[in-house]
Design a protein around this motif. Structure first.
Motif, mmCIF file in Angstrom:
data_model
loop_
_atom_site.group_PDB
_atom_site.id
_atom_site.type_symbol
_atom_site.label_atom_id
_atom_site.label_comp_id
_atom_site.label_asym_id
_atom_site.label_seq_id
_atom_site.Cartn_x
_atom_site.Cartn_y
_atom_site.Cartn_z
ATOM 1 N N ILE A 1 1.006 -1.222 0.158
ATOM 2 C CA ILE A 1 0.086 -0.138 -0.001
ATOM 3 C C ILE A 1 0.784 1.308 -0.069
ATOM 4 C CG2 ILE A 1 -1.812 1.348 1.276
ATOM 5 C CD1 ILE A 1 -3.123 -1.387 2.085
ATOM 6 N N ALA A 2 2.146 1.210 0.903
ATOM 7 C CA ALA A 2 2.869 2.421 0.734
ATOM 8 C C ALA A 2 3.363 2.842 -0.598
ATOM 9 C CB ALA A 2 4.097 2.158 1.716
ATOM 10 N N ASP A 3 3.570 1.855 -1.654
ATOM 11 C CA ASP A 3 4.206 1.973 -2.866
ATOM 12 C C ASP A 3 2.967 2.686 -3.625
ATOM 13 O OD1 ASP A 3 6.479 0.863 -2.519
ATOM 14 O OD2 ASP A 3 5.959 -1.066 -3.387
ATOM 15 N N TYR A 4 1.773 2.295 -3.383
ATOM 16 C CA TYR A 4 0.555 2.781 -3.920
ATOM 17 C C TYR A 4 0.288 4.377 -3.717
ATOM 18 C CZ TYR A 4 -0.923 -0.999 -6.529
ATOM 19 O OH TYR A 4 -1.103 -2.169 -7.482
ATOM 20 N N ILE A 5 0.671 4.717 -2.390
ATOM 21 C CA ILE A 5 0.528 6.252 -1.734
ATOM 22 C C ILE A 5 1.412 6.908 -2.799
ATOM 23 C CG2 ILE A 5 0.827 7.368 0.310
ATOM 24 C CD1 ILE A 5 -0.498 5.224 1.788
ATOM 25 N N LEU A 6 2.931 6.294 -2.810
ATOM 26 C CA LEU A 6 3.851 7.232 -3.288
ATOM 27 C C LEU A 6 3.438 7.521 -4.869
ATOM 28 C CD1 LEU A 6 7.080 5.516 -2.157
ATOM 29 C CD2 LEU A 6 6.287 7.777 -1.473
ATOM 30 N N GLN A 7 2.865 6.278 -5.528
ATOM 31 C CA GLN A 7 2.360 6.576 -6.840
ATOM 32 C C GLN A 7 1.524 7.710 -6.942
ATOM 33 O OE1 GLN A 7 1.492 3.013 -9.256
ATOM 34 N NE2 GLN A 7 2.496 1.959 -7.745
ATOM 35 N N LEU A 8 0.398 7.659 -5.882
ATOM 36 C CA LEU A 8 -0.378 8.737 -5.966
ATOM 37 C C LEU A 8 -0.178 10.023 -5.756
ATOM 38 C CD1 LEU A 8 -3.424 7.008 -3.781
ATOM 39 C CD2 LEU A 8 -3.620 7.718 -6.035
ATOM 40 N N LYS A 9 0.884 10.254 -4.808
ATOM 41 C CA LYS A 9 1.613 11.680 -4.623
ATOM 42 C C LYS A 9 2.230 11.998 -5.918
ATOM 43 C CE LYS A 9 2.358 11.226 0.221
ATOM 44 N NZ LYS A 9 3.611 11.246 1.292
ATOM 45 N N GLU A 10 2.940 11.218 -6.788
ATOM 46 C CA GLU A 10 3.626 11.439 -8.010
ATOM 47 C C GLU A 10 2.433 11.920 -9.013
ATOM 48 O OE1 GLU A 10 5.890 8.331 -8.971
ATOM 49 O OE2 GLU A 10 7.123 8.442 -7.423
ATOM 50 N N LEU A 11 1.471 11.149 -9.171
ATOM 51 C CA LEU A 11 0.281 11.512 -9.799
ATOM 52 C C LEU A 11 -0.330 12.751 -9.630
ATOM 53 C CD1 LEU A 11 -2.269 8.869 -11.107
ATOM 54 C CD2 LEU A 11 -3.155 11.229 -10.436
ATOM 55 N N LEU A 12 -0.472 13.141 -8.273
ATOM 56 C CA LEU A 12 -1.212 14.614 -7.964
ATOM 57 C C LEU A 12 -0.004 15.511 -8.523
ATOM 58 C CD1 LEU A 12 -2.579 13.856 -4.527
ATOM 59 C CD2 LEU A 12 -3.803 14.282 -6.586
ATOM 60 N N GLN A 13 1.202 15.395 -8.204
ATOM 61 C CA GLN A 13 2.108 16.246 -8.916
ATOM 62 C C GLN A 13 1.733 16.584 -10.312
ATOM 63 O OE1 GLN A 13 3.937 18.234 -7.115
ATOM 64 N NE2 GLN A 13 4.151 17.327 -4.856
ATOM 65 N N VAL A 14 1.799 15.489 -11.013
ATOM 66 C CA VAL A 14 1.589 15.650 -12.432
ATOM 67 C C VAL A 14 0.151 16.251 -13.077
ATOM 68 C CG1 VAL A 14 1.131 14.467 -14.864
ATOM 69 C CG2 VAL A 14 3.082 13.911 -12.906
ATOM 70 N N ALA A 15 -0.883 15.832 -12.144
ATOM 71 C CA ALA A 15 -2.119 16.191 -12.541
ATOM 72 C C ALA A 15 -2.332 17.935 -12.141
ATOM 73 C CB ALA A 15 -3.227 15.550 -11.547
ATOM 74 N N ARG A 16 -1.579 18.239 -11.244
ATOM 75 C CA ARG A 16 -1.572 19.764 -10.887
ATOM 76 C C ARG A 16 -1.126 20.695 -12.007
ATOM 77 N NH1 ARG A 16 0.800 19.443 -4.979
ATOM 78 N NH2 ARG A 16 -0.906 18.898 -3.724
ATOM 79 N N VAL A 17 -0.372 20.004 -12.819
ATOM 80 C CA VAL A 17 0.040 20.902 -14.111
ATOM 81 C C VAL A 17 -0.714 20.541 -15.358
ATOM 82 C CG1 VAL A 17 2.073 21.260 -15.847
ATOM 83 C CG2 VAL A 17 2.659 20.936 -13.319
ATOM 84 N N GLU A 18 -0.971 19.292 -15.467
ATOM 85 C CA GLU A 18 -1.551 18.753 -16.696
ATOM 86 C C GLU A 18 -3.028 19.413 -16.604
ATOM 87 O OE1 GLU A 18 1.001 15.206 -17.880
ATOM 88 O OE2 GLU A 18 -1.169 14.740 -17.815
ATOM 89 N N LEU A 19 -3.809 19.288 -15.521
ATOM 90 C CA LEU A 19 -5.211 19.598 -15.728
ATOM 91 C C LEU A 19 -5.482 21.160 -16.283
ATOM 92 C CD1 LEU A 19 -6.619 17.772 -12.510
ATOM 93 C CD2 LEU A 19 -6.824 17.208 -15.186
ATOM 94 N N VAL A 20 -4.425 21.838 -15.706
ATOM 95 C CA VAL A 20 -4.568 23.329 -16.089
ATOM 96 C C VAL A 20 -4.662 23.323 -17.680
ATOM 97 C CG1 VAL A 20 -3.564 25.688 -15.896
ATOM 98 C CG2 VAL A 20 -3.734 24.384 -13.899
ATOM 99 N N CYS A 21 -3.441 22.690 -18.153
ATOM 100 C CA CYS A 21 -3.057 22.508 -19.555
ATOM 101 C C CYS A 21 -4.360 22.082 -20.252
ATOM 102 C CB CYS A 21 -1.874 21.990 -20.023
ATOM 103 S SG CYS A 21 -0.423 22.722 -19.337
ATOM 104 N N LEU A 22 -4.988 21.029 -19.744
ATOM 105 C CA LEU A 22 -5.940 20.425 -20.637
ATOM 106 C C LEU A 22 -7.265 21.240 -20.478
ATOM 107 C CD1 LEU A 22 -5.931 16.781 -18.961
ATOM 108 C CD2 LEU A 22 -5.164 17.348 -21.142
ATOM 109 N N ARG A 23 -7.612 22.163 -19.544
ATOM 110 C CA ARG A 23 -8.355 23.067 -19.530
ATOM 111 C C ARG A 23 -8.308 23.886 -20.738
ATOM 112 N NH1 ARG A 23 -9.600 26.545 -14.261
ATOM 113 N NH2 ARG A 23 -7.523 27.345 -15.101
ATOM 114 N N THR A 24 -6.954 24.507 -21.037
ATOM 115 C CA THR A 24 -6.875 25.372 -21.934
ATOM 116 C C THR A 24 -6.973 24.779 -23.363
ATOM 117 O OG1 THR A 24 -5.448 26.610 -20.165
ATOM 118 C CG2 THR A 24 -5.307 27.147 -22.713
ATOM 119 N N LEU A 25 -6.409 23.598 -23.567
ATOM 120 C CA LEU A 25 -6.368 23.005 -24.698
ATOM 121 C C LEU A 25 -7.880 22.607 -25.079
ATOM 122 C CD1 LEU A 25 -3.367 20.431 -24.603
ATOM 123 C CD2 LEU A 25 -3.693 22.402 -25.811
#
Length: 204
Positions: A1-25
């Motif tokens: 489960i710890a590994d998945y928590i780390l993956q979720l944290k990394e995903l959230l970092q990417v999502a913060r950037v990408e979701l703004v770009c997606l909305r603009t696109l």
């Protein structure tokens, strides 16, 4: 489960950037060059294009009929016809011809290849194309299986649109091939982020 928590944290970092770009696109795509190709070479904008001297009711009726003939539900056709009529109101034939000048000859024919998921492989620079457009290398992608289908091709976007593109984004759109070897897109329905959803069933 710890590994998945780390993956979720990394995903959230990417999502913060990408979701703004997606909305603009979602507001910018398919871009002026692709709109011009659609209008001039038989894409969706060509099918709904009307002379600016026609009364508004005639323009809306023709756009509505064009979409109904594709077998779509009337409600959906109403929404898309409004969108497409709005799209052509911002571009005249002269504007469209200027957009494609030196890139696509006006007599070029197009071939509708259908709706595809196009995954961004790489992003070029304006120096790569004489027109100043940015070449975007994409591949046809199977989003259900999350794997590439092999074929690669190049799309052209304005710098103002390409700045929000990220490698790994998947653009769901109608793809056309032009007889001079170029491709263009229209009817963009969705832009997907680079990250894949986690399989939560594996956690437990």
């Amino acid at each position: 489960i710890a590994d998945y928590i780390l993956q979720l944290k990394e995903l959230l970092q990417v999502a913060r950037v990408e979701l703004v770009c997606l909305r603009t696109l979602c507001e910018k795509l398919p871009g002026q060059f692709n709109n011009a190709c659609s209008l001039l070479f038989g894409g969706d904008l060509k099918r709904v294009y009307v002379d600016s001297y026609l009364p508004k009711w005639a323009a809306e009726l023709r756009a509505h009929d064009a979409l109904d003939n594709q077998g779509q539900p009337v409600g959906k056709a109403d929404e898309e016809s409004d969108s497409l009529v709005g799209g052509i109101s911002h571009m005249s034939m002269a504007d469209a011809q200027e957009c494609v000048a030196g890139i696509v000859p006006l007599g070029t024919k197009s071939h509708n290849r259908g709706s595809f998921d196009l995954r961004v492989q790489s992003i070029g620079s304006t120096a790569d194309v004489d027109s100043g457009l940015v070449p975007i290398q994409v591949c046809i992608f199977d989003r259900q299986q999350m794997k590439e289908q092999g074929e690669e091709l190049t799309l052209l976007l304005e710098q103002s649109t390409a700045v929000d593109i990220r490698v790994g984004f998947t653009i769901e759109a109608t793809l056309y091939r032009l007889d001079n070897g170029r491709h263009f897109i229209d009817s963009v329905t969705m832009v997907w982020p680079s990250y894949a959803p986690l399989d939560y069933s594996d956690i437990f």
